[in-house]
Design an enzyme around this catalytic site. Structure first.
Site, PDB file in Angstrom:
ATOM      1  N   GLU A  15     -94.678 -62.704 -69.594  1.00 43.33           N
ATOM      2  CA  GLU A  15     -93.248 -62.942 -69.828  1.00 43.33           C
ATOM      3  C   GLU A  15     -92.416 -62.327 -68.696  1.00 43.33           C
ATOM      4  O   GLU A  15     -92.915 -61.599 -67.858  1.00 43.33           O
ATOM      5  CB  GLU A  15     -92.801 -62.325 -71.166  1.00 43.33           C
ATOM      6  CG  GLU A  15     -93.031 -63.192 -72.394  1.00 43.33           C
ATOM      7  CD  GLU A  15     -92.049 -64.343 -72.528  1.00 43.33           C
ATOM      8  OE1 GLU A  15     -91.235 -64.540 -71.590  1.00 43.33           O
ATOM      9  OE2 GLU A  15     -92.078 -65.038 -73.549  1.00 43.33           O
ATOM     10  N   ASN A 152     -84.861 -65.626 -77.410  1.00 44.72           N
ATOM     11  CA  ASN A 152     -85.502 -66.192 -76.222  1.00 44.72           C
ATOM     12  C   ASN A 152     -84.497 -67.034 -75.452  1.00 44.72           C
ATOM     13  O   ASN A 152     -83.344 -67.196 -75.853  1.00 44.72           O
ATOM     14  CB  ASN A 152     -86.715 -67.049 -76.620  1.00 44.72           C
ATOM     15  CG  ASN A 152     -88.033 -66.361 -76.326  1.00 44.72           C
ATOM     16  OD1 ASN A 152     -88.198 -65.746 -75.275  1.00 44.72           O
ATOM     17  ND2 ASN A 152     -88.973 -66.449 -77.250  1.00 44.72           N
ATOM     18  N   ASP A 214     -89.027 -71.243 -75.527  1.00 46.76           N
ATOM     19  CA  ASP A 214     -89.339 -69.851 -75.208  1.00 46.76           C
ATOM     20  C   ASP A 214     -88.404 -69.408 -74.088  1.00 46.76           C
ATOM     21  O   ASP A 214     -87.207 -69.636 -74.163  1.00 46.76           O
ATOM     22  CB  ASP A 214     -90.829 -69.736 -74.833  1.00 46.76           C
ATOM     23  CG  ASP A 214     -91.375 -68.327 -75.036  1.00 46.76           C
ATOM     24  OD1 ASP A 214     -90.779 -67.375 -74.516  1.00 46.76           O
ATOM     25  OD2 ASP A 214     -92.418 -68.178 -75.703  1.00 46.76           O
TER      26      ASP A 214
END
Length: 307
Positions: A15, A152, A214
């Site tokens: 991430e 997100n 996401d």
């Protein structure tokens, strides 16, 4: 366009990637691995930094080092691998809540959203940390939005007039009119909503699933690029919310894109492999790795934390 593997060492859940223009290095995190990684993508070399808690997101700091959102608060490290100094604590139960997606805005404030790992209620929120010391004030953490389960998709339009923020389980991306100078949000609305997963569906089945939003970024033309977790694709959306391009990925679970390279026309995407079925991983061995491809429209340079 062809995807390339940047570094072959996979993350459980990669991430928060960003390209550091001065260092010419790509940074990202592995949340369950509790590590920050940085790589020389030209040489293929990798450095890793172990952390005491799960990181949610990171950003580079103007005065050197990083700002890091961990499970229970936001921390500052003055150099790579350096000591962590707490800047701000958040009032949530760190046993079930932690920080997740985030980044800095153009004025150097650090934004980070939270996640309810139990996913039993929409009590996650979006926070903004202002640590600028123009007036000698102490760092101030403000809650800017709430009512989601998994924060997100945070991104800012190039003209600093629109803020985007997604709730992954809700399959929705929201948008607000944003006054960057005064840091106020108004006119909240649904920017786009994606179809929910069909009952009985599975990745690769006849009941195709496009995934859920996401991490995200915005390019120089103001288009919103979002990784579709479990959808094996990256989407480019116009400022109107219309999907104008879809890019298939060789992994099921992309997590977040960013732009990098000297011309900001290399698109990097972090991905996930933790908890994925063995059959899927055998079929898609790049899961968890960072991927890249060249694109026509450049992105925007990373914003630095100001303190």
């Amino acid at each position: 366009m062809t995807w390339q593997t940047v570094v072959k060492q996979p993350s459980g859940l990669g991430e928060s990637p960003f390209w550091h223009p001065q260092e010419q290095l790509l940074y990202w995190i592995d949340i369950p691995g509790r590590r920050i990684h940085r790589a020389n993508v030209f040489m293929g070399t990798l450095q890793s930094w172990d952390l005491p808690q799960d990181p949610g997101c990171i950003a580079p700091a103007r005065r050197g080092g990083l700002v890091i959102a961990l499970r229970d608060g936001i921390y500052r490290a003055r150099e790579w691998g350096g000591a962590l100094a707490a800047i701000a604590r958040v009032e949530h139960d760190a046993a079930t809540m932690r920080f997740n997606d985030g980044k800095c805005d153009a004025l150097g404030r650090f934004w980070a959203g939270s996640i309810n790992e139990a996913k039993d209620r929409a009590n996650a929120a979006l926070y903004c940390l202002d640590a600028r010391r123009d007036g000698g004030q102490s760092p101030m953490l403000s809650q800017m939005a709430e009512g989601v389960t998994t924060a997100n998709g945070l991104a800012f339009s190039p003209d600093a007039r629109t803020l985007y923020w997604a709730d992954t389980p809700a399959h929705a991306v929201r948008a607000w009119d944003w006054d960057a100078a005064h840091n106020t949000l108004s006119h909240g609305r649904v920017f786009t909503r994606f179809a929910a997963e069909p009952e009985g569906g599975a990745p690769g089945s006849a009941l195709a699933y496009g995934g859920r939003p996401d991490g995200a970024t915005v390019d120089a033309e103001g288009h919103y690029w979002v990784a579709m977790f479990e959808g094996a694709q990256l989407l480019r959306l116009a400022p109107s919310g219309e999907v104008v391009a879809a890019f298939a990925l060789p992994v099921q679970c992309p997590t977040m894109p960013c732009f990098g390279g000297d011309d900001l026309r290399t698109l990097f995407v972090t991905t996930a492999r933790k908890g994925r079925p063995e059959a899927e991983l055998a079929q898609k061995p790049a899961s968890g790795m960072v991927l890249s491809m060249r694109v026509e429209t450049p992105g925007l340079p990373v914003h630095f934390f100001e303190d």
